[in-house]
Design an enzyme around this catalytic site. Structure first.
Site: not given
Length: 973
Positions: A65, A138
């Protein structure tokens, strides 16, 4: 069937509940489905959702995401998502990871901006770059310092924060208990123990498997042209072929008998562990795509635990076994719903008693019947909510999309959850023909349901330290397995990542992103109708807005009339008005009446400095906020009159329950809202309003509650006297005000009723403004909690440092949040967030981080901000983006009730339209010169600012060892 822009129309239906025409399309070439909702809502919403069931707890769906928004085929910059935040008028821009789906929604009132957002998001999800460095940044990566390894990564630290919250753990363990061996039985967000198991090959394969149009459900809502929706989508989808995705969510295999699970958590450094356990009892129910059953079970859940007066909720609290109700209630976002309830703040040995109490209460309700008034109140509450469609600060279209997905994602009818009238009427009809309708639901879905679990969370002091030691052991083992060449590779990769993070995007690539220009932005402020009136000697603010027949009313009480020692009681007093009962009704009947006759009544407070040319002062108000359909306004006003004049404050046991509940809620909020805790604690160091807010809702308030829990038993007359004194002082129409949002035709009917209501309240000329004498801290405080991450703040009062307000500070703050702080605190530092904000009325400029693995490094970044502003290269297009993004914040979309409340706040703070227009002009006229000048202001924050940190004892103690007791340690949990 006809085809238009590559799409075939499958179905068309009017949805009167949404004043919407719905069309369901399928893209011929790929099979992608499009739900197109056409209406007159200017707050347009687009979303693309993929079924993304993870098979493990590495957080692969969550990290993906983040990753797809970090550069794509067309937009080869590091963070297109952040570039959009900088310079968009969006009303929503984010992404969500659920246990089985990932959603990418955007919203805007500006059509050009809307198309820009869609363009970037479509390119992001279908054509992301996702090089190895994106997973490293991330997700996770190793860093080597002095030969030792450590983990770094944004999601890794975000989830460390999640796993530091006992409530979050209880929720995760509850879901896992009901879905063993299922995709819902793993953590889609990621377990920090397992995130480092994720490989880049697995990561890439996940995108290839699931991020394909054939696995997509695409959504449009609002007043944008329908044909353009199809054309725009087809430009992306037509380059793909159909590709079956193995993403179906299977049903869970059902248990033959109930199961029990026990887990541990770290309760912190408190010595008293006697009542630190938690327990939930949980049932797996039926599928969500049966919209009627889902609605019926939603009503049932509200009947059982929806309010403190609900029978199961009340039975749990009245038992004295715990401090607050636990559990999610009804979870209806998965293929199969589940219901969960229990208690926290229990003795672990009492877990069996709690389980037995829940089952006995349900059995009693099923056999003896549920109070019809409770059923009527819950039905009215759910129906009012469905008709009002009040989604708060979220766009209505976003909530509609999520509702449609509860069926659509599992190959059901996406319109069934939206067209609620038929299902609601069916439930009412069945109830009219069978008064045991809801009792039979209890029997069928709960009492006769063997798929039940009991989850117990037990306190284990020192567990966080053990987990940290286990992590170090894993890292040491990983280090021992490395050859020298492999270690050098890790060092080189970390350096490469750092260089990538620090290298600015090229102007040529940035220029490819679609952006608005200043010509696309309204130069004039948006105004809200306001009439300042007086009724029965009380100020009344009235806002003539269309509200679809709903009257929104705020009744305000000036807290500056209260003596200082009474301020910490305020939240509990406001709850007492609605949760203690009156001379005529106990609190159960009162809450039934509120639920059955109104759209709800709740309390809120507003405390702020008020900065103007004459100096500064503070305002502090308590508001009772009620709403009702016009035929119900007599009931609303009657209830408000009775709770103000006849509330029974002398129910010691009920008040004790509220104190324990309030204490448990404050403790539970420390980790999820740590940045807010730090911000409030810093604000309390500078001015009266910040100090008062902290007394009424911060760390000081938590300490007050712990003492009050003892005082309720040891000195109840003193506590009761304080509550009675608050009522005597506040319920006086000379120290009150009202705020009404309603159209002018209905106001003609409502106004006289409001005047009569006010005329019935006491009027006393005695009393006035009380003198408060705040004791201000000097900051430099370390607040300790059992967390694996920190929340790091630094702040100063700019007005006292010579700053004079100018609208450009909003542009500069927006720029810092989306460049310097994003890159240094989040991208490079690994924190989940880094922010700055300025309070125009207080003059306080604050830095704060969220779920941050660092402490001193983050403060160092704050202190380097002035140098950054002095030297930053700021092309006109970058400046324009920050200006437009700031205007977008100013013009945030609001529903009518929010507009009326906002107008009232502006009135109380003295922010008239002339001032707002002047500020907007200054924002639109911001120059590089303003940035350079503000650098000198921030230089003084480096020297004069104070620091507050909320975090782990180990991190705070390490800083104090290095800096010789730099932070005063305060143990919070």
């Amino acid at each position: 069937m006809t085809t238009q822009h590559g799409f075939t129309l499958l179905r068309e239906q009017e949805i009167p509940e949404l004043n919407t025409k719905a069309r369901l399309f399928r893209h011929v070439k790929t099979g992608a489905e499009l739900l197109s909702l056409e209406n007159d809502d200017e707050n347009k919403v687009f979303g693309v959702t993929f079924r993304t069931p993870p098979q493990d707890s590495t957080g692969i769906a969550h990290i993906m995401e983040h990753a797809v928004l970090c550069g794509s085929r067309k937009y080869r910059v590091k963070e297109p998502f952040v570039e959009l935040i900088k310079g968009s008028l969006n009303t929503f821009l984010n992404a969500f990871t659920f246990p089985d789906k990932t959603c990418y929604p955007v919203a805007s009132q500006n059509l050009k901006d809307f198309y820009n957002l869609i363009e970037v998001y479509l390119d992001a999800v279908f054509y992301p770059l996702i090089p190895p460095q994106t997973l490293q940044q991330e997700g996770w990566h190793y860093e080597a310092e002095n030969g030792a390894l450590s983990y770094k990564g944004v999601v890794f630290n975000e989830m460390k924060g999640n796993y530091s919250s006992p409530e979050r753990l209880l929720g995760e363990y509850t879901q896992q208990s009901l879905f063993p061996g299922h995709t819902y039985g793993v953590d889609s967000g990621g377990d920090p123990r397992h995130i480092p198991e994720l490989t880049y090959e697995q990561f890439k394969a996940f995108h290839e498997n699931f991020y394909h149009p054939s696995n997509a459900r695409i959504f449009f809502y609002g007043d944008d042209p329908v044909e353009e929706r199809l054309r725009l989508l087809d430009t992306y989808l037509r380059d793909f072929d159909h590709k079956p995705a193995n993403s179906a969510i299977p049903p869970q295999t059902r248990f033959d008998s109930p199961k029990r699970f026990t887990h541990q958590y770290d309760p912190g450094e408190e010595a008293d562990l006697a009542k630190k356990g938690m327990v939930t009892v949980n049932w797996l129910l039926t599928e969500t795509k049966d919209a009627q059953t889902t609605l019926a079970l939603s009503v049932l859940a509200h009947i059982l635990v929806g309010t403190p007066a609900a029978p199961l909720y009340k039975a749990l609290i009245d038992s004295g076994l715990g401090e607050d109700v636990a559990g999610a209630g009804l979870e209806s976002d998965l293929r199969e719903m589940y219901f969960s309830t229990g208690l926290k703040g229990i003795a672990v040995a009492d877990a069996d008693k709690v389980e037995a109490l829940i089952l006995q209460t349900l059995q009693m309700l099923a056999s003896e019947g549920i109070d019809p008034d409770t059923i009527a109140a819950s039905l009215n509450t759910i129906e009012f909510s469905l008709r009002e469609k009040n989604t708060g600060s979220y766009p209505r279209g976003l909530i509609v999309m999520l509702s449609a997905l509860t069926s659509w994602l599992y190959d059901g009818d996406p319109l069934a959850p939206l067209a609620f009238e038929k299902n609601l009427e069916t439930i009412k009809t069945q109830l009219a023909g069978n008064m045991r309708y809801f009792e039979e639901l209890v029997q069928r879905h709960l009492l006769r349901n063997s798929h039940r679990t009991t989850v117990i969370l037990t306190p284990q002091p020192g567990l966080a330290a053990q987990e940290e030691a286990a992590e170090k052991k894993r890292l040491a083992a990983a280090r021992a397995r490395l050859s020298q060449a492999e270690l050098q590779k890790i060092i080189a990769e970390a350096e490469e990542l750092k260089q990538r993070q620090e290298t600015p995007d090229s102007p040529e690539e940035l220029a490819k992103l679609p952006f608005l220009q200043l010509a696309d932005v309204d130069k004039k402020i948006r105004t809200i109708p306001l009439a300042a009136l007086e009724q029965a000697g009380t100020p009344v603010l009235y806002h003539d807005l269309f509200t679809n027949g709903i009257a929104y009313l705020e009744v305000g009480f000036d807290l500056h009339r209260l003596p200082q020692p009474l301020l910490p009681y305020l939240s509990l007093f406001s709850r007492s008005l609605l949760e203690m009962g009156t001379e005529k009704e106990d609190f159960v009947k009162l809450m039934q009446r509120i639920g059955g006759k109104t759209g709800g009544i709740r309390s809120t407070s507003l405390t702020s400095m008020r900065h103007n040319q004459g100096g500064e002062s503070s305002i502090s108000w308590l508001f009772l906020r009620g709403k009702a359909l016009m035929p119900q306004v007599d009931d609303l006003l009657a209830i408000l009159r009775e709770v103000l004049l006849t509330v029974r404050l002398d129910n010691q046991e009920r008040f004790r329950q509220m104190v324990l509940d309030e204490k448990a809620s404050q403790e539970a909020g420390m980790v999820p809202s740590g940045h807010s805790v730090v911000s409030a604690r810093m604000q309390a160091c500078f001015n009266e309003a910040g100090w008062a807010n902290e007394q009424m809702g911060g760390v000081s308030y938590l300490f007050f509650l712990r003492q009050l829990a003892k005082d309720v038993d040891s000195d109840w007359p003193k506590v009761l006297a304080a509550l009675e004194e608050i009522r005597a002082i506040l319920v006086n129409r000379r120290g009150m005000m009202c705020n009404v949002t309603l159209d002018k035709n209905n106001w003609k009917q409502f106004g006289p009723k409001l005047a009569a209501f006010l005329d019935s309240l006491p009027q006393s000329r005695t009393g006035g403004t009380a003198q408060w004498s705040p004791q201000y801290s000097n900051g430099f405080e370390g607040l300790t909690i059992p967390a694996q991450v920190n929340y790091v703040g630094k702040a100063a009062n700019l007005y006292r440092l010579g700053y004079e307000y100018h609208g450009s500070i909003a542009v500069i703050s927006n720029f810092l949040r989306t460049t310097w702080l994003w890159e240094r605190v989040r991208m490079q530092g690994g924190a989940y967030g880094g922010f700055c904000s300025f309070g125009r009325h207080s003059g306080v400029f604050s830095f704060v981080s969220y779920r941050d693995p660092n402490l001193l490094k983050t403060i160092e970044n704050y202190d380097l901000t002035a140098d950054f502003l002095r030297n930053v290269d700021l092309p006109q297009e970058e400046l324009t983006k920050s200006i437009i993004g700031t205007i977008g914040d100013l013009d945030a979309y609001q529903l009518p009730d929010a507009k009326g409340y906002t107008s009232m706040v502006r009135y109380l703070l003295g922010d008239d339209d002339d001032f707002r227009q002047r500020t907007r002009d200054q924002i639109l006229g911001t120059t590089v010169k303003d940035f350079r000048a503000f650098a000198e202001v921030l230089a003084s924050v480096k020297e004069k600012g104070l620091v507050v940190v909320l975090g782990s004892p180990a991190a705070i103690n390490a800083v104090n060892a290095e800096r010789k007791d730099w932070l005063k340690v305060t143990k919070v949990i």
